[in-house]
Design an enzyme around this catalytic site. Structure first.
Site, PDB file in Angstrom:
ATOM      1  N   GLU A 184     -28.613   6.473 -91.671  1.00 51.04           N
ATOM      2  CA  GLU A 184     -29.658   5.736 -92.631  1.00 51.04           C
ATOM      3  C   GLU A 184     -29.699   4.426 -92.003  1.00 51.04           C
ATOM      4  O   GLU A 184     -28.910   3.492 -92.167  1.00 51.04           O
ATOM      5  CB  GLU A 184     -29.536   5.837 -93.906  1.00 51.04           C
ATOM      6  CG  GLU A 184     -30.592   5.202 -94.765  1.00 51.04           C
ATOM      7  CD  GLU A 184     -30.423   5.723 -96.369  1.00 51.04           C
ATOM      8  OE1 GLU A 184     -29.972   6.797 -96.627  1.00 51.04           O
ATOM      9  OE2 GLU A 184     -31.339   5.462 -96.977  1.00 51.04           O
ATOM     10  N   LYS A 304     -22.923   3.926-105.289  1.00 57.01           N
ATOM     11  CA  LYS A 304     -24.520   3.367-105.605  1.00 57.01           C
ATOM     12  C   LYS A 304     -24.904   4.472-106.721  1.00 57.01           C
ATOM     13  O   LYS A 304     -24.882   5.642-106.420  1.00 57.01           O
ATOM     14  CB  LYS A 304     -25.253   3.905-104.290  1.00 57.01           C
ATOM     15  CG  LYS A 304     -26.769   3.720-104.542  1.00 57.01           C
ATOM     16  CD  LYS A 304     -27.606   3.858-103.360  1.00 57.01           C
ATOM     17  CE  LYS A 304     -29.019   3.763-103.397  1.00 57.01           C
ATOM     18  NZ  LYS A 304     -29.876   3.867-102.374  1.00 57.01           N
ATOM     19  N   GLU A 308     -32.342   4.140-107.192  1.00 54.86           N
ATOM     20  CA  GLU A 308     -33.286   4.748-106.214  1.00 54.86           C
ATOM     21  C   GLU A 308     -32.999   6.416-106.185  1.00 54.86           C
ATOM     22  O   GLU A 308     -32.746   7.081-105.101  1.00 54.86           O
ATOM     23  CB  GLU A 308     -32.987   4.294-104.671  1.00 54.86           C
ATOM     24  CG  GLU A 308     -33.590   2.740-104.581  1.00 54.86           C
ATOM     25  CD  GLU A 308     -33.405   2.344-103.109  1.00 54.86           C
ATOM     26  OE1 GLU A 308     -32.714   2.923-102.187  1.00 54.86           O
ATOM     27  OE2 GLU A 308     -34.160   1.421-102.811  1.00 54.86           O
ATOM     28  N   ARG A 341     -22.207  -1.065-106.794  1.00 53.99           N
ATOM     29  CA  ARG A 341     -22.898  -1.845-106.280  1.00 53.99           C
ATOM     30  C   ARG A 341     -24.357  -2.117-107.363  1.00 53.99           C
ATOM     31  O   ARG A 341     -24.417  -1.360-108.232  1.00 53.99           O
ATOM     32  CB  ARG A 341     -23.917  -1.000-105.286  1.00 53.99           C
ATOM     33  CG  ARG A 341     -23.203  -0.691-104.063  1.00 53.99           C
ATOM     34  CD  ARG A 341     -23.937   0.331-103.002  1.00 53.99           C
ATOM     35  NE  ARG A 341     -24.800  -0.719-102.197  1.00 53.99           N
ATOM     36  CZ  ARG A 341     -25.961  -0.255-101.751  1.00 53.99           C
ATOM     37  NH1 ARG A 341     -26.599   0.700-102.263  1.00 53.99           N
ATOM     38  NH2 ARG A 341     -26.640  -0.852-100.973  1.00 53.99           N
ATOM     39  N   ARG A 353     -39.041  -6.396-110.117  1.00 53.12           N
ATOM     40  CA  ARG A 353     -38.079  -5.861-109.501  1.00 53.12           C
ATOM     41  C   ARG A 353     -36.830  -6.904-109.173  1.00 53.12           C
ATOM     42  O   ARG A 353     -35.643  -6.749-109.472  1.00 53.12           O
ATOM     43  CB  ARG A 353     -38.249  -5.177-108.412  1.00 53.12           C
ATOM     44  CG  ARG A 353     -37.308  -4.692-107.539  1.00 53.12           C
ATOM     45  CD  ARG A 353     -37.579  -3.914-106.442  1.00 53.12           C
ATOM     46  NE  ARG A 353     -36.723  -3.607-105.331  1.00 53.12           N
ATOM     47  CZ  ARG A 353     -36.673  -3.208-104.153  1.00 53.12           C
ATOM     48  NH1 ARG A 353     -37.881  -2.743-103.660  1.00 53.12           N
ATOM     49  NH2 ARG A 353     -35.586  -3.012-103.643  1.00 53.12           N
ATOM     50  N   ASP A 382     -34.314  -6.941-101.284  1.00 57.64           N
ATOM     51  CA  ASP A 382     -33.513  -6.009-100.243  1.00 57.64           C
ATOM     52  C   ASP A 382     -33.505  -6.323 -99.006  1.00 57.64           C
ATOM     53  O   ASP A 382     -34.412  -6.057 -98.034  1.00 57.64           O
ATOM     54  CB  ASP A 382     -34.438  -4.732-100.297  1.00 57.64           C
ATOM     55  CG  ASP A 382     -33.871  -3.554 -99.725  1.00 57.64           C
ATOM     56  OD1 ASP A 382     -32.455  -3.725 -99.381  1.00 57.64           O
ATOM     57  OD2 ASP A 382     -34.491  -2.565 -99.439  1.00 57.64           O
ATOM     58  N   GLU A 410     -32.739  -3.465 -90.656  1.00 61.26           N
ATOM     59  CA  GLU A 410     -34.067  -2.590 -91.213  1.00 61.26           C
ATOM     60  C   GLU A 410     -35.295  -3.376 -91.066  1.00 61.26           C
ATOM     61  O   GLU A 410     -36.370  -3.163 -91.135  1.00 61.26           O
ATOM     62  CB  GLU A 410     -33.583  -2.086 -92.478  1.00 61.26           C
ATOM     63  CG  GLU A 410     -34.697  -1.549 -93.412  1.00 61.26           C
ATOM     64  CD  GLU A 410     -33.843  -1.100 -94.732  1.00 61.26           C
ATOM     65  OE1 GLU A 410     -32.851  -1.074 -95.059  1.00 61.26           O
ATOM     66  OE2 GLU A 410     -34.977  -0.372 -95.421  1.00 61.26           O
TER      67      GLU A 410
HETATM   68  C1  BDP Z   1     -32.599  -0.291 -98.865  1.00 59.39           C
HETATM   69  C2  BDP Z   1     -32.756   0.928 -97.741  1.00 59.39           C
HETATM   70  C3  BDP Z   1     -32.548   2.024 -98.415  1.00 59.39           C
HETATM   71  C4  BDP Z   1     -31.025   2.130 -98.820  1.00 59.39           C
HETATM   72  C5  BDP Z   1     -30.993   1.324 -99.934  1.00 59.39           C
HETATM   73  C6  BDP Z   1     -29.736   0.966-100.484  1.00 59.39           C
HETATM   74  O1  BDP Z   1     -34.314   1.087 -97.546  1.00 59.39           O
HETATM   75  O2  BDP Z   1     -32.220   3.088 -96.923  1.00 59.39           O
HETATM   76  O3  BDP Z   1     -30.551   3.304 -99.186  1.00 59.39           O
HETATM   77  O4  BDP Z   1     -31.499  -0.091 -99.410  1.00 59.39           O
HETATM   78  O5  BDP Z   1     -29.059  -0.360-100.253  1.00 59.39           O
HETATM   79  O6  BDP Z   1     -32.680  -1.300 -98.163  1.00 59.39           O
HETATM   80  O7  BDP Z   1     -29.147   1.435-101.409  1.00 59.39           O
END
Ligand code: BDP
Length: 718
Positions: A184, A304, A308, A341, A353, A382, A410
């Protein structure tokens, strides 16, 4: 292998490495990273070899063997001469010793801890010796790598007196690697973990991975993605992780696993994953026992949760602390830790956010078990090209917090853009939280010194894959390198790190090093300029985050849409995070909040992060924010063009393969920087309805053209 056979092999390798004509640059594919040990200038060779005619180690261990062989490899590569392994000290000995193995050590090792080292040139019985001293063999290995770094970068080895010990305990890579081999946000090919053929096949790449990490002081690695699969906790996968742990152990590197919250339900049919349910706690305890049986020095878990779409304790009306503490109890007896996290934001929370992690975690300060550390991203959104430091730093004095940086880019050009991250890391670490008055830097929060924490850590989301060059480009290797160096010593400067990296990666010749360092040092700011100038953020296209998408406004959750972040309309642009807006500034210590609350005292680099200003708002230069925005886009593109010119001038000094790759990638970067600029201007102009300042060219295409671009196969996106 007996010593003579080893030496013969080294000699053969040295012959292979030493070119007959000693050309300046031999084709290289980048596999050797910064551990190239390329032949030194003829003039330097004798001096280098004289400092390591022999290696004496007090005692034996796999780690000392590694240190010895690394020095032999290094000196053989640089000089062609191979240091002998000796039992007695002679002229030019490199002596590696701990007080336990050599009680008469002439260097004190107090304060070096279990990983630090001292290096000193000294005379013993009339013989010139370089002594590397430490409290452990791992410390000696780190010292050997430091000495090799000096040797490779052309530094004089004649008079050394160095002491170095890390202030931060956990210096980890986080691999977002999936069990199916994809990564990822990975831009360097598939995962280097060959899960399918582990544990039986342990390819040589694992050893080279450990060497590279040990050489910069990284001491742990989380093997799997934070978006974890429960399967990584099954017996076969524990055995695979154990095989990797066996390879990494002598390099001082521990393994950790990311865990999925609902693993007890998925793997063993439990009815719940409620952290306060005794059956759940018992399941995790048994799982931890099983892991520690296979990996006695297992580091612990990374989690985590409730983020998300990932499950977590809040699904059972429990807090993050309830969840973390339950897991912490499971690993406690084994000395393990839990990294929990703080990257959370909820779909049903209408608040900014940028405020949500603080709102969730701040009330939990002091409620975490002593083997829990909360892992916080550098900024509140992020991993953007630039973010103000995360408001949790300094706000949870009773809880150890660790830093999470993203080494994989990213949001900073992915594999091809040359955007050196050293300055980004440095900017965040040096940021002053004012939590306990002036000087309360983020670095002091995470090294534990501000609030007296012993458990300390820093993590970097790895940029490593199976590409021959490991990181997707030669220059991306510098980000891995800089992360490790800053994790070891947060006071190092990004510029000095770039310099030593360039010396080792290309050549100690300053004709090569200086232009490269100059390119690197301005490159992140250039990316900020062509992507997100003046504090703009998260305007990347959806999902893959490749390229611009400031117009995107149709995604289900408001905070997934770039329009949420820039709030551009006919009147102005920017996110009001002051009292008249979301009041995110209120989450910072008063002096910081005061600075950012006032548009006049907000540094322009953060302007649109904190303020919504009219298009006519005057910047310090006197130009309007609209004109300033356009000029910054232009500057960013220009910087990349300048890097192309600089790089072209280095052709005589860089090997053909690495030269060509970098040249091609700079061409891509220039094209994409131009695209970022043009698409962003086309969109913002459709909103602001303003003319471009004199001298700035109109975008190459109309807005519809940019909007219609699609990239279904962009890498790194699951
Ligand atoms: C974001 C990414 C995603 C990750 C998320 C995370 O887009 O792919 O899963 O953070 O840190 O930056 O959990």
């Amino acid at each position: 292998m007996n010593a003579r056979l080893f030496c013969r092999m080294i000699a053969m390798a040295a012959t292979a490495l030493t070119p007959v004509m000693a050309p300046v640059a031999q084709a290289e594919d980048g596999y050797d990273l910064w551990l190239r040990y390329a032949p030194a200038d003829q003039a330097r060779k004798p001096g280098l070899a004289a400092h390591a005619t022999a290696i004496v180690t007090a005692g034996t261990s796999p780690t000392l063997t590694i240190a010895t062989q690394e020095v032999q490899r290094g000196i053989a590569g640089m000089t062609g001469a191979i240091p002998t392994v000796s039992a007695t000290i002679q002229q030019g000995t490199l002596w590696l010793a701990t007080p336990a193995s050599a009680p008469a050590l002439p260097i004190k090792t107090d304060g070096l801890g279990s990983e630090g080292y001292a290096i000193r040139t000294t005379m013993i019985d009339g013989k010139a010796v370089t002594l590397i001293a430490a409290n452990s063999d791992i410390g000696l290995l780190h010292g050997a790598y430091h000495w090799l770094r000096l040797a490779q970068s052309g530094t004089s080895l004649d008079k050394l007196d160095i002491r170095s010990a890390p202030k931060i305990g956990l210096r980890l890579l986080n691999h977002w690697d999936n069990l199916n081999g994809t990564v990822e946000r990975g831009y360097a090919g598939q995962s280097i973990w060959d899960w399918w053929r582990l544990p039986d096949w342990k390819g040589p790449r694992y050893t080279d991975y450990a060497r590279a990490n040990a050489s910069i002081g990284i001491n742990g690695t989380v093997l799997n993605n934070v978006n974890a699969k429960a399967d990584s906790l099954t017996a076969p996968y524990i055995a695979k992780a154990a095989a990797l742990a066996d390879v990494f152990r002598p390099y001082g590197i521990k393994v950790y696993l990311s865990v999925k919250w609902t693993a007890p339900m998925e793997l063993d049919g439990l009815k719940t994953a409620d952290p306060l349910d005794p059956a759940v706690a018992a399941w995790w305890k048994a799982k931890a026992d099983e892991i520690y049986k296979a990996i006695p020095d297992f580091g612990g878990f990374l989690v985590k949760a409730n983020s998300e779409g990932q499950p977590g304790p809040q699904d059972y009306q429990r807090t993050h602390a309830d969840g973390a503490n339950m897991l912490a109890a499971a690993v406690k007896a084994h000395g393990g830790i839990v990294m929990w996290r703080a990257f959370v934001y909820a779909h049903d929370n209408p608040d900014d956010r940028a405020k949500q992690a603080y709102s969730d975690f701040k009330p939990l300060d002091g409620k975490f078990a002593d083997n829990v550390i909360v892992q916080v991203k550098n900024g509140a959104i992020d991993f953007q090209p630039r973010e103000p430091f995360h408001p949790l730093f300094g706000a949870m004095p009773k809880t150890p917090l660790m830093m999470e940086f993203q080494i994989t880019k990213e949001y900073l050009g992915q594999s091809t853009h040359l955007t050196y991250l050293g300055p980004l890391f440095e900017e965040v670490l040096d940021a002053d939280t004012y939590a306990k008055g002036k000087g309360s830097t983020v670095a002091k929060v995470i090294d534990g010194s501000l609030d007296g924490h012993k458990l300390t850590g820093i993590a970097g989301v790895a940029n490593i894959g199976v590409d021959r060059d490991w990181s997707g480009s030669i220059f991306n290797q510098a980000d891995w390198y800089a992360f490790g160096r800053l994790a070891w010593d947060t006071s190092l400067s990004a510029q000095d790190i770039a310099k030593e990296w360039a010396e080792m990666t290309f050549s100690p010749d300053q004709k090569v090093v200086q232009p490269i360092v100059k390119m690197m040092m301005g490159s992140r700011e250039a990316a900020v300029d062509y992507m997100t100038p003046l504090g703009l953020t998260h305007v990347m296209d959806t999902g893959h985050h490749y390229g611009p998408g400031p117009w995107v406004s149709d995604l289900a959750r408001p905070e997934w849409n770039p329009v949420y972040y820039h709030k551009a309309d006919a009147n102005g642009i920017g996110f009001d995070r002051t009292k008249t807006g979301s009041d995110a500034v209120g989450q910072y210590a008063p002096p910081v909040a005061k600075m950012w609350a006032n548009v006049k005292t907000t540094p322009e680099r953060d302007l649109l992060w904190f303020h919504h200003v009219p298009w006519d708002y005057r910047l310090s230069s006197g130009e309007t924010v609209w004109d300033g925005l356009i000029h910054r886009y232009d500057n960013g593109v220009r910087y990349v063009a300048d890097m192309q010119t600089t790089w072209a001038s280095l052709k005589p000094y860089v090997d053909a393969e690495r030269f060509a790759e970098t040249q091609a990638f700079l061409t891509i970067q220039h094209r994409e920087a131009q695209w970022w600029r043009d698409a962003s201007i086309a969109y913002f102009q459709s909103v602001s309805k303003r003319p471009l300042p004199a001298g700035s060219a109109a975008p190459a295409h109309d807005l519809q053209w940019y909007k219609a671009l699609e990239f279904p196969y962009a890498p790194g996106h699951n």
